[in-house]
Design a protein around this motif. Structure first.
Motif, short mmCIF file in Angstrom:
data_model
loop_
_atom_site.label_atom_id
_atom_site.label_comp_id
_atom_site.label_asym_id
_atom_site.label_seq_id
_atom_site.Cartn_x
_atom_site.Cartn_y
_atom_site.Cartn_z
N GLU A 125 0.85 -1.19 0.00
CA GLU A 125 0.00 0.00 0.00
C GLU A 125 0.89 1.24 0.00
OE1 GLU A 125 -3.42 0.03 -0.02
OE2 GLU A 125 -3.32 -2.15 -0.25
N PRO A 126 0.36 2.41 -0.43
CA PRO A 126 1.14 3.65 -0.33
C PRO A 126 1.51 3.94 1.13
CG PRO A 126 -0.76 3.97 -1.74
CD PRO A 126 -0.91 2.62 -1.11
N VAL A 127 2.69 4.55 1.33
CA VAL A 127 3.16 4.81 2.68
C VAL A 127 3.61 6.26 2.79
CG1 VAL A 127 5.50 3.97 2.17
CG2 VAL A 127 4.69 3.97 4.51
N ASP A 128 3.25 6.91 3.90
CA ASP A 128 3.65 8.29 4.19
C ASP A 128 4.94 8.27 5.01
OD1 ASP A 128 1.35 9.39 2.98
OD2 ASP A 128 0.20 9.09 4.82
N LEU A 129 5.91 9.07 4.58
CA LEU A 129 7.19 9.16 5.28
C LEU A 129 7.54 10.61 5.57
CD1 LEU A 129 9.39 6.67 3.21
CD2 LEU A 129 8.29 6.24 5.40
N GLN A 130 8.09 10.84 6.74
CA GLN A 130 8.66 12.14 7.10
C GLN A 130 10.16 12.06 6.85
OE1 GLN A 130 6.54 14.62 7.96
NE2 GLN A 130 4.95 13.09 7.64
N TYR A 131 10.84 13.19 6.97
CA TYR A 131 12.29 13.22 6.75
C TYR A 131 13.00 12.21 7.65
CZ TYR A 131 17.07 14.75 6.24
OH TYR A 131 18.41 14.78 5.99
N GLY A 132 13.81 11.36 7.07
CA GLY A 132 14.60 10.39 7.82
C GLY A 132 13.88 9.08 8.12
N GLN A 133 12.58 9.00 7.86
CA GLN A 133 11.85 7.76 8.10
C GLN A 133 12.08 6.80 6.93
OE1 GLN A 133 7.78 9.08 8.71
NE2 GLN A 133 7.99 8.68 10.91
N SER A 134 12.07 5.51 7.23
CA SER A 134 12.32 4.48 6.22
C SER A 134 11.17 3.50 6.14
CB SER A 134 13.59 3.70 6.57
OG SER A 134 14.71 4.53 6.52
N THR A 135 11.09 2.85 5.02
CA THR A 135 10.16 1.75 4.84
C THR A 135 10.89 0.65 4.09
OG1 THR A 135 7.95 1.12 4.08
CG2 THR A 135 9.19 2.61 2.66
N GLY A 136 10.44 -0.57 4.24
CA GLY A 136 11.09 -1.70 3.60
C GLY A 136 10.16 -2.42 2.65
N TYR A 137 10.75 -3.00 1.64
CA TYR A 137 10.03 -3.79 0.64
C TYR A 137 10.78 -5.09 0.42
CZ TYR A 137 7.84 0.70 -0.44
OH TYR A 137 7.18 1.88 -0.36
N VAL A 138 10.05 -6.16 0.10
CA VAL A 138 10.66 -7.46 -0.17
C VAL A 138 10.23 -7.91 -1.56
CG1 VAL A 138 10.80 -9.87 0.56
CG2 VAL A 138 10.65 -8.08 2.27
N THR A 139 11.18 -8.44 -2.32
CA THR A 139 10.86 -8.98 -3.64
C THR A 139 10.33 -10.40 -3.46
OG1 THR A 139 13.10 -9.82 -3.96
CG2 THR A 139 12.63 -7.61 -4.79
N THR A 140 9.54 -10.86 -4.42
CA THR A 140 9.00 -12.22 -4.33
C THR A 140 10.03 -13.26 -4.75
OG1 THR A 140 8.08 -11.99 -6.55
CG2 THR A 140 6.63 -11.47 -4.71
N THR A 141 11.12 -12.81 -5.37
CA THR A 141 12.23 -13.69 -5.74
C THR A 141 13.52 -12.95 -5.46
OG1 THR A 141 12.27 -12.85 -8.00
CG2 THR A 141 10.95 -14.82 -7.62
N LYS A 142 14.64 -13.65 -5.55
CA LYS A 142 15.93 -12.99 -5.43
C LYS A 142 16.18 -12.21 -6.72
CE LYS A 142 20.83 -13.87 -4.74
NZ LYS A 142 21.87 -14.87 -4.54
#
Length: 148
Positions: free
Chosen positions: A111-128
């Motif tokens: 889903e879309p994610v809101d980030l402020q300065y310095g905040q991080s989010t992570g994503y994972v691929t379904t394969t390498k």
């Protein structure tokens, strides 16, 4: 020759500045119970930004989060699913198909994610994936990151 070196250095400086203009991007391979996947970390360099979509290798590396199937026990041995019982008289009824792989894991789009300065989010691929290009579509525009 000297002009060539100065022009090359200026181009290199411009390219690395453009690549990390609005977001800091890091990635690494991780071992999961579903095998080796690539984890992508995106850090905002904006005061406030919304990430709508992240494309890896022009869409050839799909990003999704895994959901394990829930284990449930059937207390009443005669019960059927409520959905099936409600649709017994419907000749057009077809059970909804859920995208999963053989070990029962269902992969969901982020889903879309809101980030402020310095905040991080992570994503994972379904394969390498061997990452060459990442395009981040956000409220601040599209940003392209190329791996070295």
């Amino acid at each position: 020759m000297r002009q060539f070196i100065i022009a090359s250095a200026a181009l290199l400086l411009f390219t690395s500045t453009a690549n990390a203009e609005g977001f800091k991007v890091e990635f690494k391979d991780i071992n999961t119970q579903w095998g080796t996947k690539t984890k992508l970390f995106v850090t905002s360099l904006f005061d406030s930004a919304t990430i709508y979509k992240v494309d890896v290798n022009r869409g050839n590396c799909q990003l999704a989060w895994p959901e394990m199937p829930k284990v449930s026990t059937n207390i009443n041995k005669y019960s059927q699913s409520d959905e099936l019982l409600k649709n017994l008289s419907n000749p057009d009824y077809k059970k909804k198909q859920v995208k999963s792989n053989p070990n029962g894991v269902v992969w969901h789009a982020y889903e879309p994610v809101d980030l402020q300065y310095g905040q991080s989010t992570g994503y994972v691929t379904t394969t390498k994936c061997r990452i060459h290009e990442i395009v981040i579509s956000s409220s601040e525009g599209d940003y392209r990151y190329t791996a070295e």
